[in-house]
Design an enzyme around this catalytic site. Sequence first.
Site, short mmCIF file in Angstrom:
data_model
loop_
_atom_site.label_atom_id
_atom_site.label_comp_id
_atom_site.label_asym_id
_atom_site.label_seq_id
_atom_site.Cartn_x
_atom_site.Cartn_y
_atom_site.Cartn_z
N LYS A 1 -11.08 4.49 2.04
CA LYS A 1 -10.10 3.84 1.16
C LYS A 1 -10.88 2.98 0.18
CE LYS A 1 -6.32 1.99 2.82
NZ LYS A 1 -5.33 1.08 3.44
N GLU B 1 0.83 -1.21 0.00
CA GLU B 1 0.00 0.00 0.00
C GLU B 1 0.86 1.26 0.00
OE1 GLU B 1 -3.99 -0.71 2.39
OE2 GLU B 1 -2.25 -1.38 3.56
#
Length: 122
Positions: free
Chosen positions: A104, A27
């Site tokens: 997200k 990420e």
Amino acid sequence: MDIQFPNGIIELEAMEFYAYHGCFREENVVGNRFIVNITLKTDMTKPMESDNINDALNYVKVYELVRTEMQKTSNLLEHVTARILKTLYQNFPQIQWARVKVSKMNPPMGGQMERVSVTLEK
């Protein structure tokens, strides 16, 4: 104008950012898409009367502050959301109440999911 609505709501909706928040190494390298929603309660009496941007809570500056905080990497959505909330209160003493939601998109959860979100209010 003789209307008085002392409290008003300003909403900045679906601000989209590409950022590098997350606990997984991937990420921090690949990044992800994030959506931020801000709701601010403030006294709007003066800008309603004056029609002067200097009397209003400047939501262009709100956007810029959010963008700056989103560019700083965090492991947790809770952390970035709290940073945004804190910086808004530091820069706008006229805020009476605020809600910040950070989402997200397509999080790496091992299955299909549209988003995961954290919302904080003060």
